[in-house]
Structures are given as structure tokens and as C-alpha cells.
Design an enzyme around this catalytic site. Structure first.
Site, short mmCIF file in Angstrom:
data_model
loop_
_atom_site.label_atom_id
_atom_site.label_comp_id
_atom_site.label_asym_id
_atom_site.label_seq_id
_atom_site.Cartn_x
_atom_site.Cartn_y
_atom_site.Cartn_z
N ALA A 32 -38.72 18.52 -17.61
CA ALA A 32 -37.91 19.41 -18.48
C ALA A 32 -37.72 20.73 -17.73
O ALA A 32 -38.07 21.81 -18.23
CB ALA A 32 -38.56 19.61 -19.85
N LEU A 33 -37.18 20.61 -16.54
CA LEU A 33 -37.12 21.75 -15.62
C LEU A 33 -36.22 22.88 -16.13
O LEU A 33 -35.19 22.64 -16.74
CB LEU A 33 -36.62 21.29 -14.24
CG LEU A 33 -37.46 20.21 -13.55
CD1 LEU A 33 -36.92 19.96 -12.14
CD2 LEU A 33 -38.94 20.57 -13.50
N HIS A 34 -36.67 24.10 -15.87
CA HIS A 34 -35.88 25.30 -16.18
C HIS A 34 -35.91 26.19 -14.94
O HIS A 34 -36.54 25.84 -13.92
CB HIS A 34 -36.44 26.01 -17.41
CG HIS A 34 -37.93 26.24 -17.36
ND1 HIS A 34 -38.52 27.07 -16.45
CD2 HIS A 34 -38.95 25.69 -18.08
CE1 HIS A 34 -39.83 27.08 -16.64
NE2 HIS A 34 -40.14 26.23 -17.60
N GLY A 36 -37.57 28.72 -14.16
CA GLY A 36 -38.92 29.06 -13.67
C GLY A 36 -39.38 28.02 -12.66
O GLY A 36 -39.83 28.35 -11.55
N HIS A 37 -39.26 26.74 -13.03
CA HIS A 37 -39.62 25.66 -12.10
C HIS A 37 -38.78 25.76 -10.82
O HIS A 37 -39.28 25.58 -9.71
CB HIS A 37 -39.36 24.29 -12.72
CG HIS A 37 -40.18 23.97 -13.93
ND1 HIS A 37 -39.62 23.77 -15.17
CD2 HIS A 37 -41.51 23.78 -14.08
CE1 HIS A 37 -40.57 23.47 -16.04
NE2 HIS A 37 -41.73 23.47 -15.41
N GLU A 150 -47.43 31.97 -12.34
CA GLU A 150 -48.35 32.90 -13.01
C GLU A 150 -48.21 32.80 -14.53
O GLU A 150 -49.04 33.33 -15.26
CB GLU A 150 -48.07 34.34 -12.56
CG GLU A 150 -48.54 34.59 -11.15
CD GLU A 150 -48.29 36.01 -10.68
OE1 GLU A 150 -47.64 36.78 -11.41
OE2 GLU A 150 -48.73 36.33 -9.56
N LYS A 151 -47.18 32.13 -14.99
CA LYS A 151 -47.03 31.91 -16.43
C LYS A 151 -48.31 31.28 -16.98
O LYS A 151 -48.77 31.59 -18.07
CB LYS A 151 -45.82 31.00 -16.67
CG LYS A 151 -45.84 30.19 -17.93
CD LYS A 151 -44.97 30.82 -18.97
CE LYS A 151 -44.97 30.18 -20.32
NZ LYS A 151 -45.41 28.84 -20.45
N ASP A 152 -48.88 30.35 -16.19
CA ASP A 152 -50.15 29.70 -16.55
C ASP A 152 -51.23 30.31 -15.64
O ASP A 152 -51.76 29.62 -14.77
CB ASP A 152 -50.02 28.18 -16.35
CG ASP A 152 -48.89 27.61 -17.18
OD1 ASP A 152 -49.08 27.40 -18.37
OD2 ASP A 152 -47.78 27.41 -16.63
N SER A 187 -40.13 28.19 -20.71
CA SER A 187 -41.10 27.12 -20.90
C SER A 187 -40.36 25.88 -21.38
O SER A 187 -39.37 25.99 -22.13
CB SER A 187 -42.12 27.55 -21.97
OG SER A 187 -42.82 26.42 -22.44
P1 AMP Z 1 -45.18 22.75 -16.29
O1 AMP Z 1 -44.07 21.81 -16.07
O2 AMP Z 1 -45.06 23.54 -17.56
O3 AMP Z 1 -46.54 22.10 -16.10
O4 AMP Z 1 -45.06 23.84 -15.15
C1 AMP Z 1 -45.05 23.48 -13.79
C2 AMP Z 1 -45.25 24.72 -12.95
O5 AMP Z 1 -44.20 25.64 -13.22
C3 AMP Z 1 -46.56 25.44 -13.27
O6 AMP Z 1 -47.14 25.91 -12.08
C4 AMP Z 1 -46.11 26.56 -14.17
O7 AMP Z 1 -46.98 27.68 -14.16
C5 AMP Z 1 -44.76 26.89 -13.58
N1 AMP Z 1 -43.94 27.57 -14.56
C6 AMP Z 1 -43.69 27.18 -15.84
N2 AMP Z 1 -42.94 28.09 -16.47
C7 AMP Z 1 -42.71 29.09 -15.59
C8 AMP Z 1 -41.98 30.32 -15.64
N3 AMP Z 1 -41.37 30.71 -16.75
N4 AMP Z 1 -41.93 31.08 -14.53
C9 AMP Z 1 -42.58 30.69 -13.39
N5 AMP Z 1 -43.27 29.54 -13.27
C10 AMP Z 1 -43.34 28.75 -14.35
#
Ligand code: AMP
Length: 282
Positions: A32-34, A36-37, A150-152, A187
Site C-alpha cells: 500500500a505504497l505512498h 513516504g515509501h 523515522e515514522k516508526d 501511512s
Molecule cells: P510499512 O509498509 O508501514 O511497514 O513501512 C515500510 C517502511 O516505510 C518503514 O521503514 C516505515 O518506517 C517507512 N515509512 C512508512 N511511512 C513513512 C512516512 N510517512 N515517511 C517515511 N517513511 C515511512
């Protein structure tokens, strides 16, 4: 664009393109890429000869079955977005079997207490699930550099601890938080918010910024009181926790110390959807 569902085939390909000076950048995601990813992908593409993204909704890191079931799964769309960053990015979208080989239980980790704070308190078993999947993915992809948001932030610190303790030869690169125009941290879970909820969720970042200002003159306790009261004025938002913690140890700030870097962490429910955010207090 190469897409692998199977680690043996991925490995074969990565070996075939490996040279003495090549590097692999790796971006693990749950899809579910956005944007941020995509920012993580861009950084990896800039700094490595080859980039791999994994798209895998990891069952062992979900402590809430409804959250796992409702987590958006949009692989075709994800591939299209990845292609726009670079056609040469390799997508690894494994099955549960490919990662867990019939045993979907988490390994138990000791992350020197980082796992017991904040998310660890409210999501039992979450970081064992994260540690298990990240360790497996790093063993499969064998990247030179791996990119985490850094979000997480707690997860980022735990991954750094994981690779240090397990002696995994990779550099973990932390990347800044991408936000929507109203300040809401991007997110995959934002997809589940209504347009109104998404708009109103700007208050999370607004309150974090006010907390940051206040922390210049007030104690962590009074900043926490301020944040708790601010959310009481917004009945659609249920504050799960707000904490000011030391970035290195993640231990709560009791008395401010000049030589420590502090960060505020927050988890909020909006109509059963759990959102997290964080801000450096430097
Ligand atoms: P996820 O798919 O939510 O597990 O996220 C995958 C990677 O993308 C993790 O390292 C997250 O911290 C990073 N990530 C998620 N949302 C953001 C964001 N808004 N900005 C930067 N990195 C993000």
C-alpha cells in the site's frame, strides 16, 4: 521490471548481477505504497547499484487480527508506483510460506529493553514479529544498505539493535517522515480514514508541534498533561499514549538533561484506526 515471489529465484538473480563493487539497497515494506515509501526507494536507488523492495504483510507483527485482516493489499498498484521511481527496482513479494516455511511463530528477542517501551507496551509481541521478519528478509536479500523510516522510530532503533546483536553485515539508514499537506504522517492506514477523518487528523501533528514548543520551557509531565487535555477536546480521537523519551534508550524523560536527544511519540485511535507519529524535540 522483475517481480519475485520466491526467495530461491530472487537469490539466483541477485547472484547473477553481483560484482565486486556492486551494492544492494533494500526497502522492506508491507505495501500500500505512498510517497513516504517512495522516498526510501529514491534514496536507495541514488546510493546503490541495485534496489530491492519487499512487499509483505507480516502476520506475526499484528497483535490485532482485525488490523491484519483489514490491512490494504494493493500489489499491482505498488508495482506501478515502484516502476515510476525506477524500472530497475526488483520487487520481492513473497508468500507467507516463502518467509515462514510452515512455522509462523516469532522468534523471541532481547533488544536491551527498547522493545518494552511505547509500542511494545501496547502491542504485545509486535517487536518479536518485526525482529523475526526483518532478520529473515535481511538474510534473504543480503543488502549492503537497508532503509527504514523515522515514522516508526522505535522500530528503526530496534532494527539497529537487531543487526548489531545478530552481527548482520548491513548498514541501517534512517529516513525522514513524509507528511500529507496538512501535516498528517503518511501511512498505509490513512487509506482507511474517511476524507473528513483524514483532514481532522492534522491535529496530531499540530499538537506534536505545540508539545515541542512547550518542551522548551516545561517539564515532560506538564507537556504530557497538555497533550492529554488537548485530545480530550477532540472526542473523535482517542489518545493511546503520548511519551517524551530519550532517542537512544527510549526511556521516558523524567528530568531533562542537556546531553540527551529527546523525541515525542504518540499513538491515537481515529474510529478504531490506529495512527502513530513522532517528532524530534531538538
Ligand atoms: P510499512 O509498509 O508501514 O511497514 O513501512 C515500510 C517502511 O516505510 C518503514 O521503514 C516505515 O518506517 C517507512 N515509512 C512508512 N511511512 C513513512 C512516512 N510517512 N515517511 C517515511 N517513511 C515511512
Amino acid at each position: 521490471m522483475l517481480i519475485f515471489n520466491n526467495k530461491a529465484e530472487l537469490n539466483k538473480h541477485l547472484q547473477s548481477i553481483s560484482t565486486p563493487n556492486s551494492s544492494i539497497g533494500f526497502v522492506p515494506t508491507m505495501g500500500a505504497l505512498h510517497s513516504g515509501h517512495l522516498s526510501l526507494l529514491e534514496k536507495s536507488v541514488q546510493n546503490n547499484s541495485c534496489t530491492v523492495i519487499s512487499v509483505f504483510v507480516n502476520p506475526t507483527q499484528f497483535n490485532n487480527p482485525e488490523d491484519l485482516e483489514k490491512y490494504p493489499r494493493t500489489l499491482e498498484d505498488d508495482v506501478e508506483k515502484t516502476k515510476k521511481v525506477s524500472n530497475s527496482i526488483i520487487v520481492y513479494a513473497p508468500t507467507i510460506e516463502d518467509i515462514y516455511e510452515g512455522n509462523t511463530t516469532s522468534q523471541h528477542f532481547d533488544f536491551d529493553g527498547l522493545e518494552n517501551q511505547m509500542e511494545g507496551k501496547f502491542r504485545p509481541g509486535h517487536f518479536d514479529g518485526v525482529g523475526t521478519v526483518v532478520k529473515r528478509l535481511l538474510e534473504i536479500v543480503k543488502p549492503t544498505n537497508a532503509y527504514f523510516g523515522e515514522k516508526d522510530f522505535q522500530q528503526l532503533q530496534i532494527v539497529k539493535k537487531l543487526v548489531a546483536k545478530e552481527k548482520i553485515p548491513v548498514t541501517i539508514v534512517g529516513c525522514p517522515i513524509y507528511r500529507e499537506s496538512n501535516g498528517l504522517a503518511m501511512s498505509s492506514r490513512n487509506e482507511r480514514l474517511s476524507a473528513k477523518e483524514r483532514e481532522n487528523a492534522s491535529i496530531i501533528f499540530e499538537i506534536l508541534n505545540k508539545a515541542k514548543l512547550l518542551f522548551g520551557t516545561e517539564s515532560a509531565t506538564s507537556v504530557t498533561d497538555f497533550v492529554t487535555k488537548a485530545f480530550e477536546k477532540h472526542p473523535d480521537f482517542e489518545l493511546e499514549y503520548f511519551e517524551i523519551a530519550d532517542e537512544d534508550t527510549l526511556l521516558p524523560c523524567v528530568i531533562q538533561s542537556e546531553d540527551k536527544n529527546y523525541r515525542a511519540f504518540i499513538a491515537v485511535f481515529v474510529n478504531k484506526i490506529r495512527l502513530i507519529d513522532t517528532i524530534s524535540l531538538k
